[in-house]
Write a protein that holds these residues in place. Structure first.
Motif, PDB file in Angstrom:
ATOM      1  N   ALA A  67       0.517   6.382 -12.809  1.00  0.00           N
ATOM      2  CA  ALA A  67      -0.866   6.105 -13.212  1.00  0.00           C
ATOM      3  C   ALA A  67      -1.758   5.608 -12.073  1.00  0.00           C
ATOM      4  O   ALA A  67      -2.944   5.368 -12.294  1.00  0.00           O
ATOM      5  CB  ALA A  67      -0.885   5.118 -14.373  1.00  0.00           C
ATOM      6  N   HIS A  68      -1.210   5.451 -10.885  1.00  0.00           N
ATOM      7  CA  HIS A  68      -2.068   5.160  -9.729  1.00  0.00           C
ATOM      8  C   HIS A  68      -1.362   5.495  -8.424  1.00  0.00           C
ATOM      9  O   HIS A  68      -0.304   4.954  -8.115  1.00  0.00           O
ATOM     10  CB  HIS A  68      -2.488   3.687  -9.680  1.00  0.00           C
ATOM     11  CG  HIS A  68      -3.275   3.359  -8.437  1.00  0.00           C
ATOM     12  ND1 HIS A  68      -4.463   3.979  -8.139  1.00  0.00           N
ATOM     13  CD2 HIS A  68      -3.033   2.526  -7.391  1.00  0.00           C
ATOM     14  CE1 HIS A  68      -4.929   3.522  -6.979  1.00  0.00           C
ATOM     15  NE2 HIS A  68      -4.069   2.647  -6.501  1.00  0.00           N
ATOM     16  N   THR A  69      -1.987   6.393  -7.671  1.00  0.00           N
ATOM     17  CA  THR A  69      -1.467   6.683  -6.338  1.00  0.00           C
ATOM     18  C   THR A  69      -2.589   7.241  -5.472  1.00  0.00           C
ATOM     19  O   THR A  69      -3.685   7.519  -5.959  1.00  0.00           O
ATOM     20  CB  THR A  69      -0.269   7.658  -6.399  1.00  0.00           C
ATOM     21  OG1 THR A  69       0.312   7.773  -5.102  1.00  0.00           O
ATOM     22  CG2 THR A  69      -0.687   9.034  -6.885  1.00  0.00           C
ATOM     23  N   HIS A  70      -2.326   7.324  -4.185  1.00  0.00           N
ATOM     24  CA  HIS A  70      -3.207   8.009  -3.241  1.00  0.00           C
ATOM     25  C   HIS A  70      -2.293   9.024  -2.565  1.00  0.00           C
ATOM     26  O   HIS A  70      -1.737   8.756  -1.491  1.00  0.00           O
ATOM     27  CB  HIS A  70      -3.782   7.034  -2.213  1.00  0.00           C
ATOM     28  CG  HIS A  70      -4.350   5.772  -2.822  1.00  0.00           C
ATOM     29  ND1 HIS A  70      -5.626   5.721  -3.342  1.00  0.00           N
ATOM     30  CD2 HIS A  70      -3.813   4.538  -3.022  1.00  0.00           C
ATOM     31  CE1 HIS A  70      -5.852   4.490  -3.819  1.00  0.00           C
ATOM     32  NE2 HIS A  70      -4.763   3.757  -3.640  1.00  0.00           N
ATOM     33  N   THR A  71      -2.105  10.154  -3.200  1.00  0.00           N
ATOM     34  CA  THR A  71      -0.984  11.030  -2.841  1.00  0.00           C
ATOM     35  C   THR A  71      -1.007  11.474  -1.382  1.00  0.00           C
ATOM     36  O   THR A  71       0.035  11.492  -0.716  1.00  0.00           O
ATOM     37  CB  THR A  71      -0.941  12.252  -3.778  1.00  0.00           C
ATOM     38  OG1 THR A  71      -0.998  11.770  -5.127  1.00  0.00           O
ATOM     39  CG2 THR A  71       0.327  13.054  -3.598  1.00  0.00           C
TER      40      THR A  71
ATOM     41  N   THR B 148     -10.729   1.709 -10.996  1.00  0.00           N
ATOM     42  CA  THR B 148     -10.963   1.003  -9.742  1.00  0.00           C
ATOM     43  C   THR B 148      -9.844   0.009  -9.473  1.00  0.00           C
ATOM     44  O   THR B 148      -9.170  -0.454 -10.400  1.00  0.00           O
ATOM     45  CB  THR B 148     -12.331   0.277  -9.779  1.00  0.00           C
ATOM     46  OG1 THR B 148     -12.719  -0.088  -8.465  1.00  0.00           O
ATOM     47  CG2 THR B 148     -12.294  -0.979 -10.654  1.00  0.00           C
ATOM     48  N   HIS B 149      -9.645  -0.326  -8.181  1.00  0.00           N
ATOM     49  CA  HIS B 149      -8.729  -1.416  -7.824  1.00  0.00           C
ATOM     50  C   HIS B 149      -9.399  -2.720  -8.240  1.00  0.00           C
ATOM     51  O   HIS B 149     -10.540  -2.977  -7.841  1.00  0.00           O
ATOM     52  CB  HIS B 149      -8.518  -1.462  -6.307  1.00  0.00           C
ATOM     53  CG  HIS B 149      -7.844  -0.249  -5.741  1.00  0.00           C
ATOM     54  ND1 HIS B 149      -8.519   0.758  -5.124  1.00  0.00           N
ATOM     55  CD2 HIS B 149      -6.535   0.090  -5.686  1.00  0.00           C
ATOM     56  CE1 HIS B 149      -7.658   1.686  -4.707  1.00  0.00           C
ATOM     57  NE2 HIS B 149      -6.446   1.314  -5.033  1.00  0.00           N
ATOM     58  N   LEU B 150      -8.716  -3.571  -8.993  1.00  0.00           N
ATOM     59  CA  LEU B 150      -9.357  -4.786  -9.493  1.00  0.00           C
ATOM     60  C   LEU B 150      -8.444  -6.000  -9.319  1.00  0.00           C
ATOM     61  O   LEU B 150      -7.289  -5.973  -9.732  1.00  0.00           O
ATOM     62  CB  LEU B 150      -9.689  -4.624 -10.988  1.00  0.00           C
ATOM     63  CG  LEU B 150     -10.436  -5.834 -11.549  1.00  0.00           C
ATOM     64  CD1 LEU B 150     -11.930  -5.592 -11.510  1.00  0.00           C
ATOM     65  CD2 LEU B 150      -9.984  -6.167 -12.950  1.00  0.00           C
TER      66      LEU B 150
ATOM     67  N   ILE C  37      -6.885  -1.113 -11.941  1.00  0.00           N
ATOM     68  CA  ILE C  37      -5.647  -0.939 -11.165  1.00  0.00           C
ATOM     69  C   ILE C  37      -5.269  -2.269 -10.514  1.00  0.00           C
ATOM     70  O   ILE C  37      -6.125  -2.916  -9.898  1.00  0.00           O
ATOM     71  CB  ILE C  37      -5.846   0.163 -10.117  1.00  0.00           C
ATOM     72  CG1 ILE C  37      -6.135   1.494 -10.816  1.00  0.00           C
ATOM     73  CG2 ILE C  37      -4.630   0.289  -9.205  1.00  0.00           C
ATOM     74  CD1 ILE C  37      -6.962   2.437  -9.979  1.00  0.00           C
ATOM     75  N   HIS C  38      -4.057  -2.671 -10.677  1.00  0.00           N
ATOM     76  CA  HIS C  38      -3.448  -3.909 -10.178  1.00  0.00           C
ATOM     77  C   HIS C  38      -3.637  -5.083 -11.136  1.00  0.00           C
ATOM     78  O   HIS C  38      -2.673  -5.560 -11.702  1.00  0.00           O
ATOM     79  CB  HIS C  38      -3.932  -4.281  -8.762  1.00  0.00           C
ATOM     80  CG  HIS C  38      -3.559  -3.273  -7.722  1.00  0.00           C
ATOM     81  ND1 HIS C  38      -2.261  -2.908  -7.503  1.00  0.00           N
ATOM     82  CD2 HIS C  38      -4.310  -2.540  -6.863  1.00  0.00           C
ATOM     83  CE1 HIS C  38      -2.222  -1.996  -6.542  1.00  0.00           C
ATOM     84  NE2 HIS C  38      -3.444  -1.755  -6.146  1.00  0.00           N
ATOM     85  N   ALA C  39      -4.870  -5.601 -11.287  1.00  0.00           N
ATOM     86  CA  ALA C  39      -5.124  -6.739 -12.183  1.00  0.00           C
ATOM     87  C   ALA C  39      -4.100  -7.856 -11.972  1.00  0.00           C
ATOM     88  O   ALA C  39      -3.528  -8.385 -12.924  1.00  0.00           O
ATOM     89  CB  ALA C  39      -5.141  -6.282 -13.645  1.00  0.00           C
TER      90      ALA C  39
ATOM     91  N   SER D 222       2.648   3.809  -8.577  1.00  0.00           N
ATOM     92  CA  SER D 222       3.360   3.552  -7.321  1.00  0.00           C
ATOM     93  C   SER D 222       2.422   3.026  -6.248  1.00  0.00           C
ATOM     94  O   SER D 222       2.861   2.445  -5.271  1.00  0.00           O
ATOM     95  CB  SER D 222       4.003   4.847  -6.826  1.00  0.00           C
ATOM     96  OG  SER D 222       2.995   5.801  -6.532  1.00  0.00           O
ATOM     97  N   ASP D 223       1.090   3.273  -6.433  1.00  0.00           N
ATOM     98  CA  ASP D 223       0.124   3.123  -5.348  1.00  0.00           C
ATOM     99  C   ASP D 223       0.482   4.129  -4.255  1.00  0.00           C
ATOM    100  O   ASP D 223       1.403   4.932  -4.411  1.00  0.00           O
ATOM    101  CB  ASP D 223       0.071   1.679  -4.816  1.00  0.00           C
ATOM    102  CG  ASP D 223      -1.348   1.298  -4.345  1.00  0.00           C
ATOM    103  OD1 ASP D 223      -2.136   2.192  -4.033  1.00  0.00           O
ATOM    104  OD2 ASP D 223      -1.640   0.089  -4.306  1.00  0.00           O
ATOM    105  N   GLY D 224      -0.245   4.110  -3.144  1.00  0.00           N
ATOM    106  CA  GLY D 224       0.004   5.098  -2.097  1.00  0.00           C
ATOM    107  C   GLY D 224       1.290   4.811  -1.348  1.00  0.00           C
ATOM    108  O   GLY D 224       1.741   3.666  -1.275  1.00  0.00           O
TER     109      GLY D 224
HETATM  110 ZN   LIG Z   1      -4.375   1.914  -4.577  1.00  0.00          ZN
END
Ligand SMILES: [Zn+2]
Length: 440
Positions: A70-74, A219-221, A256-258, A307-309
């Motif tokens: 649900a979140h990455t920067h491939t 968004t990253h939060l 994202i993150h929280a 996973s994030d990037g």
């Molecule tokens: Zn990220």
């Protein structure tokens, strides 16, 4: 005369974990036709009712819905391991942003996305939420890979080689969306980078576009303590409270993150039906902290896993994220019953699909959904014996156990061989990028 319905595919698995409904099925088959799940039925019923064109027996496997990252920067997979053991801000400012400024191009994004897609598909991830420059180049890679993706249209209030200002980011992102509207595996979202890199005026425009075009916002939060402290010092409110005032929060908002959210923030996320993407490995590696996942879940917030990037993790691997999420919840609450395996699996599948607005499409094995399926082989010594396959998915198995992957009924990986991506070509391109990046 046979009255059996002719269908494309029948898969018999030792265990089937549909996620929705919860539980484990044994002695069952999944019936697939025209890319969608038709039924999950006992084998004898499948014999009587269906005439499949292809049958795939999986005698030692557990069949699960495709995992949703649900979140990455491939495309950042090309930067994997380039600067480890560095805090977030210097990591971005000294290592990542200069290299991105020099090298990021459509070719970089296409090659990096194909590398990351190959890694994710091999690990049972059939759908991802990508946020990076040149989403059109990423879209081409996902189309070739046959992978489902939600592409974030990035927005920043400072110039990069990709775009000069917020207007240009939005224009380029929306053009990419228009160009790939016809590809059923792809969808798009507005992806302002973070509250601290996007000003109020741009947020207001993003909200306007989201409403007009019915697009999710992600968004990253509250990733770091410093981000929240800076926001409190300059605006007097938390980053989430500021976004709420600007009209950003709602059932299509993905935080994202929280990590550093207050109880008031959590209540706000729950009240508005917002989603949170928990990225445990990235948060641990950058020493950002631990998101209050048990509290978020208890308050009814939908929490997915990301996973994030690969530059901050360094693997696009939801098996390890499931395990880390479960272990972190236990150690931070002092409760061994916190975040059980079934919930970790749900976060990596159905909750991810919900966060991406794709719950009607993927995330579970409900009849009618697209056939995004993953076979996990539990026959090796490290996963024997098997008393509870769901527990094994989180606590014993790893991504190397994934043998077969289908996306929309198309077999993308067969017996650990990718059908859509030429891995030798991808690896040659990766070596060429490594050489350029190393000599920067
Ligand atoms: Zn990220």
């Amino acid at each position: 005369m046979s009255t059996r319905r002719i269908v494309d595919l029948r898969i018999d698995a030792c265990w089937i974990v549909p996620v929705e409904p919860a539980g484990v099925l044994t002695g069952h088959a999944v019936i697939v036709d025209d890319g969608r799940i038709v039924a999950l039925v006992p084998a004898a019923e499948a014999d009587a009712a269906y005439a499949p064109r292809e049958t795939r027996p999986l005698a030692s496997h557990v069949l699960i819905p495709g995992l949703v990252n649900a979140h990455t920067h491939t495309a950042m997979t090309l930067l994997r391991g380039i600067a480890d053991d560095v805090p977030l801000r210097p990591w971005l400012e000294q290592y990542i942003w200069p290299r991105e400024g020099r090298f990021v191009s459509p070719e970089f994004v296409f090659d990096g996305t194909l590398l990351g897609a190959a890694e994710m598909l091999r690990g049972g991830i059939t759908c991802c939420n990508d946020m990076y420059f040149y989403p059109d180049a990423a879209a081409r890679a996902y189309e070739i890979a046959g992978m489902r993706a939600l592409l974030g249209m990035p927005v920043l209030d400072f110039p990069t080689p990709y775009a000069a200002d917020a207007d240009a980011y939005l224009t380029r992102g929306l053009a990419a969306r228009d160009a790939f509207r016809h590809v059923p595996l792809l969808s798009f979202a507005l992806a302002p980078h973070a509250p601290y890199t996007v000003g109020d005026a741009t947020w207001a425009r993003i909200v306007m576009y989201a409403r007009q075009l019915d697009l999710p916002i992600q968004t990253h939060l509250a990733e770091t303590r410093a981000e929240v402290d800076d926001a409190l010092a300059t605006t007097g409110v938390t980053p989430l409270a500021r976004l709420d005032r600007l009209g950003v929060t709602g059932p299509s908002f993905v935080a994202i993150h929280a990590v550093h959210v207050t109880n008031v923030d959590i209540a706000m996320l729950a009240r508005h039906g917002c989603h949170v993407v928990h990225c445990p490995a990235s948060n641990m590696k950058l020493a950002s902290g631990v998101a209050p996942v048990p509290t978020l879940l208890a308050q009814g917030v939908n929490v997915a896993l990301g996973s994030d990037g690969a530059a901050s993790n360094n693997r696009l691997d939801l098996f390890s994220e499931m395990r880390l999420a479960s272990l972190l919840a236990k150690v931070t609450t002092g409760d061994a019953a916190a975040l059980p395996a079934a919930m970790a699996l749900q976060m990596a599948t159905l909750n991810g699909a919900r966060a991406l607005g794709l719950a009607d499409v993927t995330g579970s094995l409900l009849p009618g959904k697209h056939a995004d399926l993953v076979a996990v082989d539990l026959s090796e010594v490290a996963t024997q014996p098997v008393f509870d396959p769901v527990s094994h998915l989180v606590n014993a198995a790893d991504r190397g156990c994934v043998s077969d992957v289908w996306v929309g009924g198309v077999r993308i990986m067969a017996d650990r061989t990718l059908a859509t991506i030429d891995e030798s070509k991808v690896l040659a391109r990766t070596r060429a990028w490594q050489h350029k990046l190393a000599t920067f």
